[in-house]
Each structure stands twice: as C-alpha cells, then as structure tokens.
Design a protein around this motif. Structure first.
Motif, PDB file in Angstrom:
ATOM      1  N   ARG A  94      -2.569  -8.924  12.791  1.00 39.25           N
ATOM      2  CA  ARG A  94      -3.725  -8.646  13.673  1.00 39.25           C
ATOM      3  C   ARG A  94      -4.706  -9.810  13.695  1.00 39.25           C
ATOM      4  O   ARG A  94      -5.418 -10.013  14.666  1.00 39.25           O
ATOM      5  CB  ARG A  94      -4.471  -7.389  13.186  1.00 39.25           C
ATOM      6  CG  ARG A  94      -3.684  -6.087  13.287  1.00 39.25           C
ATOM      7  CD  ARG A  94      -4.600  -4.889  13.064  1.00 39.25           C
ATOM      8  NE  ARG A  94      -5.262  -4.870  11.767  1.00 39.25           N
ATOM      9  CZ  ARG A  94      -4.743  -4.362  10.652  1.00 39.25           C
ATOM     10  NH1 ARG A  94      -3.529  -3.845  10.679  1.00 39.25           N
ATOM     11  NH2 ARG A  94      -5.417  -4.374   9.516  1.00 39.25           N
ATOM     12  N   SER A  95      -4.762 -10.555  12.603  1.00 40.05           N
ATOM     13  CA  SER A  95      -5.738 -11.654  12.468  1.00 40.05           C
ATOM     14  C   SER A  95      -5.025 -12.924  12.033  1.00 40.05           C
ATOM     15  O   SER A  95      -5.170 -13.383  10.892  1.00 40.05           O
ATOM     16  CB  SER A  95      -6.791 -11.294  11.416  1.00 40.05           C
ATOM     17  OG  SER A  95      -7.322 -10.037  11.651  1.00 40.05           O
ATOM     18  N   GLU A 146       0.814  -1.215   0.000  1.00 42.12           N
ATOM     19  CA  GLU A 146       0.000   0.000   0.000  1.00 42.12           C
ATOM     20  C   GLU A 146       0.853   1.274   0.000  1.00 42.12           C
ATOM     21  O   GLU A 146       0.856   2.032  -0.967  1.00 42.12           O
ATOM     22  CB  GLU A 146      -0.886  -0.079   1.254  1.00 42.12           C
ATOM     23  CG  GLU A 146      -1.720   1.106   1.536  1.00 42.12           C
ATOM     24  CD  GLU A 146      -2.529   0.887   2.828  1.00 42.12           C
ATOM     25  OE1 GLU A 146      -2.834  -0.278   3.168  1.00 42.12           O
ATOM     26  OE2 GLU A 146      -2.850   1.884   3.483  1.00 42.12           O
ATOM     27  N   ALA A 170       5.499  -6.033   9.658  1.00 43.86           N
ATOM     28  CA  ALA A 170       4.767  -6.582   8.503  1.00 43.86           C
ATOM     29  C   ALA A 170       5.757  -7.069   7.451  1.00 43.86           C
ATOM     30  O   ALA A 170       5.527  -8.091   6.787  1.00 43.86           O
ATOM     31  CB  ALA A 170       3.836  -5.521   7.919  1.00 43.86           C
ATOM     32  N   TYR A 227      -2.330  -6.989   8.316  1.00 46.33           N
ATOM     33  CA  TYR A 227      -3.640  -7.545   8.686  1.00 46.33           C
ATOM     34  C   TYR A 227      -3.457  -8.941   9.283  1.00 46.33           C
ATOM     35  O   TYR A 227      -4.107  -9.304  10.274  1.00 46.33           O
ATOM     36  CB  TYR A 227      -4.534  -7.587   7.443  1.00 46.33           C
ATOM     37  CG  TYR A 227      -5.817  -8.368   7.651  1.00 46.33           C
ATOM     38  CD1 TYR A 227      -6.874  -7.830   8.382  1.00 46.33           C
ATOM     39  CD2 TYR A 227      -5.962  -9.655   7.124  1.00 46.33           C
ATOM     40  CE1 TYR A 227      -8.039  -8.559   8.582  1.00 46.33           C
ATOM     41  CE2 TYR A 227      -7.127 -10.379   7.318  1.00 46.33           C
ATOM     42  CZ  TYR A 227      -8.163  -9.826   8.052  1.00 46.33           C
ATOM     43  OH  TYR A 227      -9.300 -10.551   8.253  1.00 46.33           O
ATOM     44  N   LEU A 228      -2.550  -9.720   8.687  1.00 48.08           N
ATOM     45  CA  LEU A 228      -2.324 -11.080   9.198  1.00 48.08           C
ATOM     46  C   LEU A 228      -1.724 -11.063  10.603  1.00 48.08           C
ATOM     47  O   LEU A 228      -1.977 -11.971  11.395  1.00 48.08           O
ATOM     48  CB  LEU A 228      -1.419 -11.859   8.244  1.00 48.08           C
ATOM     49  CG  LEU A 228      -2.000 -12.101   6.849  1.00 48.08           C
ATOM     50  CD1 LEU A 228      -0.961 -12.759   5.946  1.00 48.08           C
ATOM     51  CD2 LEU A 228      -3.259 -12.956   6.917  1.00 48.08           C
ATOM     52  N   ASP A 256      -5.218   5.617   5.169  1.00 44.45           N
ATOM     53  CA  ASP A 256      -5.311   5.100   3.799  1.00 44.45           C
ATOM     54  C   ASP A 256      -4.908   6.184   2.809  1.00 44.45           C
ATOM     55  O   ASP A 256      -5.213   7.369   3.022  1.00 44.45           O
ATOM     56  CB  ASP A 256      -6.755   4.683   3.477  1.00 44.45           C
ATOM     57  CG  ASP A 256      -7.150   3.393   4.196  1.00 44.45           C
ATOM     58  OD1 ASP A 256      -6.279   2.768   4.836  1.00 44.45           O
ATOM     59  OD2 ASP A 256      -8.337   3.034   4.104  1.00 44.45           O
ATOM     60  N   GLY A 301      -3.025  -6.834   0.217  1.00 40.40           N
ATOM     61  CA  GLY A 301      -3.960  -5.926   0.867  1.00 40.40           C
ATOM     62  C   GLY A 301      -4.950  -5.280  -0.086  1.00 40.40           C
ATOM     63  O   GLY A 301      -4.736  -5.195  -1.294  1.00 40.40           O
ATOM     64  N   ARG A 302      -6.031  -4.832   0.537  1.00 43.00           N
ATOM     65  CA  ARG A 302      -7.148  -4.257  -0.235  1.00 43.00           C
ATOM     66  C   ARG A 302      -6.733  -3.013  -1.024  1.00 43.00           C
ATOM     67  O   ARG A 302      -7.099  -2.850  -2.190  1.00 43.00           O
ATOM     68  CB  ARG A 302      -8.284  -3.903   0.744  1.00 43.00           C
ATOM     69  CG  ARG A 302      -9.462  -3.203   0.124  1.00 43.00           C
ATOM     70  CD  ARG A 302     -10.509  -2.850   1.161  1.00 43.00           C
ATOM     71  NE  ARG A 302     -10.040  -1.884   2.147  1.00 43.00           N
ATOM     72  CZ  ARG A 302     -10.045  -0.563   1.976  1.00 43.00           C
ATOM     73  NH1 ARG A 302     -10.499  -0.036   0.855  1.00 43.00           N
ATOM     74  NH2 ARG A 302      -9.609   0.244   2.931  1.00 43.00           N
ATOM     75  N   TYR A 352      -3.912 -11.196   1.396  1.00 42.09           N
ATOM     76  CA  TYR A 352      -4.031 -10.312   2.545  1.00 42.09           C
ATOM     77  C   TYR A 352      -2.736  -9.544   2.801  1.00 42.09           C
ATOM     78  O   TYR A 352      -1.646 -10.025   2.486  1.00 42.09           O
ATOM     79  CB  TYR A 352      -4.387 -11.124   3.796  1.00 42.09           C
ATOM     80  CG  TYR A 352      -5.742 -11.757   3.707  1.00 42.09           C
ATOM     81  CD1 TYR A 352      -6.883 -11.026   3.988  1.00 42.09           C
ATOM     82  CD2 TYR A 352      -5.880 -13.083   3.315  1.00 42.09           C
ATOM     83  CE1 TYR A 352      -8.145 -11.602   3.887  1.00 42.09           C
ATOM     84  CE2 TYR A 352      -7.132 -13.670   3.217  1.00 42.09           C
ATOM     85  CZ  TYR A 352      -8.260 -12.921   3.500  1.00 42.09           C
ATOM     86  OH  TYR A 352      -9.494 -13.489   3.396  1.00 42.09           O
ATOM     87  N   HIS A 353      -2.880  -8.386   3.395  1.00 39.23           N
ATOM     88  CA  HIS A 353      -1.709  -7.606   3.782  1.00 39.23           C
ATOM     89  C   HIS A 353      -1.095  -8.235   5.035  1.00 39.23           C
ATOM     90  O   HIS A 353      -1.815  -8.621   5.952  1.00 39.23           O
ATOM     91  CB  HIS A 353      -2.141  -6.165   4.085  1.00 39.23           C
ATOM     92  CG  HIS A 353      -0.986  -5.221   4.145  1.00 39.23           C
ATOM     93  ND1 HIS A 353      -0.102  -5.203   5.205  1.00 39.23           N
ATOM     94  CD2 HIS A 353      -0.551  -4.279   3.270  1.00 39.23           C
ATOM     95  CE1 HIS A 353       0.821  -4.277   4.972  1.00 39.23           C
ATOM     96  NE2 HIS A 353       0.571  -3.708   3.806  1.00 39.23           N
ATOM     97  N   GLU A 389      -6.211 -15.859   9.766  1.00 32.70           N
ATOM     98  CA  GLU A 389      -6.379 -15.689   8.323  1.00 32.70           C
ATOM     99  C   GLU A 389      -5.135 -16.134   7.543  1.00 32.70           C
ATOM    100  O   GLU A 389      -5.153 -16.176   6.307  1.00 32.70           O
ATOM    101  CB  GLU A 389      -6.677 -14.228   7.976  1.00 32.70           C
ATOM    102  CG  GLU A 389      -7.937 -13.674   8.613  1.00 32.70           C
ATOM    103  CD  GLU A 389      -9.198 -14.210   7.966  1.00 32.70           C
ATOM    104  OE1 GLU A 389      -9.386 -15.449   8.005  1.00 32.70           O
ATOM    105  OE2 GLU A 389      -9.975 -13.415   7.426  1.00 32.70           O
TER     106      GLU A 389
END
Ligand code: URA
Length: 257
Positions: free
Chosen positions: A235-236, A114, A131, A232-233, A164, A193-194, A228-229, A239
């Motif tokens: 944090r989650s 991103e 990350a 994010y992984l 963002d 990531g999105r 996925y970013h 996933e």
C-alpha cells in the motif's frame, strides 16, 4: 560494495524490485542503520531496552511464563496436531483451517507475521497471497530462499474480515508460537508489522519506535528485529526503502550471532 553499486541498488529497489545482492556475510554497506547503544562493542549491534515489561499494554497483559509452559514437551507433530484441533478461541468457528507455519525446521531465521488472510486460510500456509510474494522477494534480497527460513504468525486462525487480532485471541494462540520458537531455536526473529512486533515484545510502542534496534525475545533471548508488514509495503511502496534498511540490519545482526 562501492557507493555507485549501492546507489544502483537503491534505485532498483526504488522500488520496483527486491533483487538479491551480495551474500549474508558480506561487509556492512555504508547505510547500515545506527546502532542503538554502544554497550557491547564498537561494531556489534546493541540490545535495545524496548522489551521491558513495563510497556505491556493493559489490554494485552498475560502471563508469558504460564502460557509458555502450556505447550511444553510437545514435539513438532504433536504441536501441529494440537493447533489443528484448537478451539481455544472463537476464531476456530470461522476458520477454514489452521495455518501452523511453514519452512525449514532447522532454520536460522524465523519470520513472524500477524495472522492468516483469506488466501492463507484457504491454503493452510502463511504468506501465500500478494503480501507473501513480496515477503519472498524481500527475503531473496538478503540472500534467503523461502524454503530456507521458517514462517509463522502470531495467530494460527484467520480473524474474519482480516480485522486485527484481539488481545485474548493473541494470548490464547501465542503459546503455540512460543513452542515453535523453542523447537526451532532460531538465530534471529524478524517480526513483520506492528501487530506481530507488539505481541512478541509485549509493548504498545509504534512500529517506527521499534525498528532499527535489536530486541530480545523470551527467556532464550533470541535477537528480534522489527520491520514493516509486506501488505503495508504494497500500500505504501515508498516505505520499501526503510524496510530494506531493516533487512540489512537484521542480516548484520544474524551474522554476529
Ligand atoms: N499477513 C500475515 O501477517 N500473515 C499471513 O500469513 C498472511 C498475511
């Protein structure tokens, strides 16, 4: 890979570590993600239609043709210099330095994130924080060293507070990435990531809707896979299993290019 080995794999991933298993050209594990359509051949991953311009969100609309031409003819050193001197958007006023990208200029794989975070802004290199460490592990899990791939972001400057990127920042910055892609000519792109996926594919679809398909980037139709970013992984972590499926999918796509 037999099913017991595979289970051990998933258990290991389950998510404590990403460990190198097998080679890039190994046969497809039983869990290979479903192919989206069967238009090309029985085994080759098919191309998804998710890149249709009709899905471009109004807020992100810009002319790719115009923007792609902007950095035309710049070689690597020239492009790097242009990025370093860029004042096209207000982020130039708040950055410590630009974050151009890093890696092998002849890489088969281009990883696109991103935007730089605080650590990247300080060091001038993408994905060097937590990350980034997870990204390195994810790459290693599919047999790739960080030095083997090329890593870049949609934005070359850090948005303050890690917010963002806004559409105008992305529109101003994307031509740099497009030129990097033209110079690199990767065999495959992995959007993590999105934000990266939506900007590259000019869509407002969710990340969940974009995973597990082979998209195509730009006129050169570079195969592009979405996952996925790594932030994010972190944090989650549950996933990670899905991200692992995406990575295997991407490896399979790359092996067919
Ligand atoms: N997140 C990103 O998307 N890119 C980076 O370089 C670092 C964190």
């Amino acid at each position: 890979m037999n099913s017991q080995l595979r289970q051990e794999y998933l258990d290991a991933l389950g998510l404590t570590s990403w460990t190198l298993r097998g080679s890039r050209t190994s046969s497809v594990p039983a869990s290979t993600p479903a192919i989206v359509s069967t238009t090309s051949s029985a085994t080759a991953p098919a191309i998804a239609s998710a890149t249709a311009p009709a899905t471009v969100p109004a807020s992100a609309a810009y002319s790719r043709e115009t923007s792609a031409a902007r950095e035309e003819a710049a070689d690597w050193p020239e492009l790097r210099a242009r990025v370093a001197a860029c004042t096209r958007c207000p982020l130039s006023a708040t950055r410590t330095q630009t974050v151009f990208g890093v890696g092998n200029p002849h890489a088969d794989w281009l990883i696109v994130g991103e935007a730089p975070g605080a650590e990247e802004d300080r060091k001038g290199e993408p994905f060097v924080g937590r990350a980034g460490q997870l990204l390195n592990s994810m790459l290693r899990a599919i047999g790739l060293a960080r030095e083997q791939v090329y890593i870049a972001n949609v934005l070359k400057c850090r948005p303050p507070g890690n917010r963002d990127p806004n559409p105008s920042e992305a529109a101003e910055c994307l031509p740099y990435l497009e030129r990097q892609i033209a110079l690199l000519k990767p065999k495959i792109m992995l959007a993590v990531g999105r934000i990266a996926a939506q900007n590259l594919l000019r869509t407002d679809k969710t990340l969940g809707a974009l995973r597990q398909q082979v998209h195509q980037f730009g006129l050169s139709q570079v195969p592009l896979v979405v996952t996925y970013h790594p932030a994010y992984l972190l944090r989650s972590p549950t996933e990670k299993r899905k991200a692992w499926e995406d990575l295997k999918f991407a490896r399979e796509v790359c092996s067919r290019v």
